[in-house]
Design a protein around this motif. Structure first.
Motif, mmCIF file in Angstrom:
data_model
loop_
_atom_site.group_PDB
_atom_site.id
_atom_site.type_symbol
_atom_site.label_atom_id
_atom_site.label_comp_id
_atom_site.label_asym_id
_atom_site.label_seq_id
_atom_site.Cartn_x
_atom_site.Cartn_y
_atom_site.Cartn_z
ATOM 1 N N PHE A 136 7.583 -4.700 12.171
ATOM 2 C CA PHE A 136 6.420 -5.492 12.571
ATOM 3 C C PHE A 136 5.777 -6.150 11.350
ATOM 4 C CE2 PHE A 136 1.795 -5.753 13.517
ATOM 5 C CZ PHE A 136 1.871 -6.685 14.554
ATOM 6 N N SER A 137 5.736 -5.421 10.232
ATOM 7 C CA SER A 137 5.147 -5.958 8.995
ATOM 8 C C SER A 137 5.916 -7.173 8.498
ATOM 9 C CB SER A 137 5.134 -4.879 7.903
ATOM 10 O OG SER A 137 4.344 -3.782 8.299
ATOM 11 N N GLU A 138 7.244 -7.131 8.619
ATOM 12 C CA GLU A 138 8.059 -8.264 8.181
ATOM 13 C C GLU A 138 7.817 -9.486 9.059
ATOM 14 O OE1 GLU A 138 12.012 -6.285 6.165
ATOM 15 O OE2 GLU A 138 11.766 -6.068 8.336
ATOM 16 N N TYR A 139 7.586 -9.257 10.345
ATOM 17 C CA TYR A 139 7.264 -10.374 11.236
ATOM 18 C C TYR A 139 5.898 -10.974 10.902
ATOM 19 C CZ TYR A 139 11.294 -9.652 14.278
ATOM 20 O OH TYR A 139 12.572 -9.576 14.774
ATOM 21 N N ILE A 140 4.944 -10.122 10.459
ATOM 22 C CA ILE A 140 3.630 -10.626 10.043
ATOM 23 C C ILE A 140 3.786 -11.549 8.827
ATOM 24 C CG2 ILE A 140 1.419 -9.969 9.003
ATOM 25 C CD1 ILE A 140 1.424 -7.488 10.750
ATOM 26 N N CYS A 141 4.612 -11.125 7.857
ATOM 27 C CA CYS A 141 4.875 -11.955 6.680
ATOM 28 C C CYS A 141 5.430 -13.314 7.090
ATOM 29 C CB CYS A 141 5.884 -11.265 5.752
ATOM 30 S SG CYS A 141 5.286 -9.784 4.966
ATOM 31 N N THR A 142 6.410 -13.275 7.984
ATOM 32 C CA THR A 142 7.052 -14.511 8.435
ATOM 33 C C THR A 142 6.069 -15.407 9.178
ATOM 34 O OG1 THR A 142 9.124 -13.285 8.668
ATOM 35 C CG2 THR A 142 9.026 -15.439 9.720
ATOM 36 N N PHE A 143 5.215 -14.791 10.002
ATOM 37 C CA PHE A 143 4.210 -15.557 10.751
ATOM 38 C C PHE A 143 3.250 -16.266 9.799
ATOM 39 C CE2 PHE A 143 -0.133 -15.666 12.456
ATOM 40 C CZ PHE A 143 0.046 -16.546 13.517
ATOM 41 N N MET A 306 -2.501 -19.124 2.911
ATOM 42 C CA MET A 306 -1.851 -18.411 4.014
ATOM 43 C C MET A 306 -0.397 -18.080 3.656
ATOM 44 S SD MET A 306 -1.840 -19.672 7.967
ATOM 45 C CE MET A 306 -1.127 -18.686 9.287
ATOM 46 N N VAL A 307 0.321 -19.056 3.103
ATOM 47 C CA VAL A 307 1.717 -18.848 2.710
ATOM 48 C C VAL A 307 1.824 -17.783 1.626
ATOM 49 C CG1 VAL A 307 3.713 -19.908 1.579
ATOM 50 C CG2 VAL A 307 2.502 -21.135 3.384
ATOM 51 N N LEU A 311 3.671 -14.105 1.313
ATOM 52 C CA LEU A 311 4.620 -13.766 0.249
ATOM 53 C C LEU A 311 4.149 -12.546 -0.544
ATOM 54 C CD1 LEU A 311 5.453 -17.344 -1.097
ATOM 55 C CD2 LEU A 311 6.885 -15.909 0.362
ATOM 56 N N SER A 312 2.828 -12.462 -0.799
ATOM 57 C CA SER A 312 2.279 -11.316 -1.526
ATOM 58 C C SER A 312 2.435 -10.030 -0.724
ATOM 59 C CB SER A 312 0.795 -11.546 -1.840
ATOM 60 O OG SER A 312 0.618 -12.698 -2.635
ATOM 61 N N TYR A 313 2.232 -10.130 0.580
ATOM 62 C CA TYR A 313 2.414 -8.969 1.458
ATOM 63 C C TYR A 313 3.878 -8.539 1.465
ATOM 64 C CZ TYR A 313 1.791 -5.973 5.590
ATOM 65 O OH TYR A 313 1.742 -4.901 6.462
#
Length: 332
Positions: A136-143, A306-307, A311-313
């Motif tokens: 789920f965290s990886e999907y948040i990064c992508t979003f 936002m981008v 990336l930082s996350y």
């Protein structure tokens, strides 16, 4: 006391690497933007042959890597053979050419932001082709990254920025950046595969092999027939020495930057390198906005933040994963 001195040396070396990567690639970004937007000489002509930059970069990096192998490398000769890079060389030739060509259609900040969204095609291909499951965290990064890039792309670009572009066309520019990322993904996967098959391959071996094939392919593309664009690029540089100097310094910045990246990865790991290069991209956008006169609206700055939040996350998640793997090793 020795531990304190050793720690201080590592901090100084890391600071040296950060300064080197930032200076080399921010300078290269300024030169790249200059070559794509500036009008040279009394005839006020643009340098329209941007793919020529890739050939020049390949030649300089090929010579540089060969020199470094002769001076510094203690390679046993058991690395990946030079011919094994032929397929990665194709995608590494086409991908960057598309990224540079995009500067005719979109601004430099837009290009940097679009090329920062490498995780999107990677996750897309992983899900659709390989059935990979992501957290789920990886999907948040992508979003965050996808949302930021989309918001930036949909926001109207300032007239001052548009006036500098050779052929303003946002859909085409972003499309070229996306294809650049897809080809880069294949290049990285092939390099990883070669590294797994030939564990004694050094960074200089990779640099030499990739740039050797890049030089071959780009020479064919730029000079393979009488009307090829390479002849026009050389003619332009002869008529406009200022552009020729920009091309030379652009290539040298790339070669020096690669040295600092290899040094960072060898001494501090890929995570530290990712962090440094990600922050460098953000600074490049700020420098472009302030130095090159590419004003961004408030909503565009929000898109940039936002981008880079995404990336930082992503970097933070990688750091957590690294910490967990190190604890498991200690436990065993």
């Amino acid at each position: 006391m020795e531990a304190h001195v050793s720690g201080l040396r590592r901090v100084l070396l890391l600071s040296f690497c950060v300064a080197g990567i930032w200076t080399a690639y921010i300078s290269q970004g300024v030169l790249q933007e200059n070559l794509s937007t500036k009008r040279f000489g009394p005839d006020k002509k643009r340098f329209e042959h941007l793919p020529f930059l890739n050939l020049a970069q390949n030649v300089v990096c090929l010579a540089w890597s060969y020199l470094m192998l002769k001076i510094w490398s203690r390679s046993s000769g058991e690395g990946a053979p030079w011919w094994s890079y032929w397929s990665a060389g194709i995608t590494n030739t086409i991908g960057p050419a598309m990224g540079i060509e995009a500067l005719k259609y979109i601004s430099y900040p837009a290009q940097v932001l679009a090329k920062s969204s490498k995780m999107i095609p990677v996750m897309l291909m992983g899900t659709l082709v390989y059935g990979t499951r992501y957290t789920f965290s990886e999907y948040i990064c992508t979003f965050l990254v996808a949302g930021g890039v989309s918001m930036f792309a949909l926001t109207k670009t300032s007239s001052k920025t548009i006036s500098k572009l050779a052929h303003p066309n946002a859909p085409l520019g972003y499309g070229l950046c996306f294809l650049n990322l897809v080809f880069d993904g294949f290049t990285n996967a092939t390099q990883d595969s070669l590294g797994a098959r030939y564990p004694k391959t050094t960074a200089w071996d990779i640099m030499l092999g990739m740039n050797l094939w890049g030089t071959i392919y780009n020479m064919i593309y730029m000079f393979g027939w009488p009307q090829a664009s390479g002849f026009e690029a050389v003619k332009f540089c002869r008529q406009h020495p200022e552009a020729a100097w920009d091309v030379l310094f652009y290539c040298l910045c790339g070669a020096v930057g690669q040295n600092f990246i290899f040094l960072t990865i060898s001494r501090f790991g890929s995570l530290a390198n990712t962090t440094i290069t990600t922050t460098r991209k953000f600074v490049s956008i700020v420098v472009s906005s302030l130095l090159s006169g590419n004003p961004l609206y408030a909503i565009q700055w929000g898109s940039v933040l936002m981008v880079f939040s995404g990336l930082s996350y992503q970097i933070y998640l990688k750091w957590q994963k690294l910490q967990r793997s190190q604890k498991k090793r200690k436990a065993t």
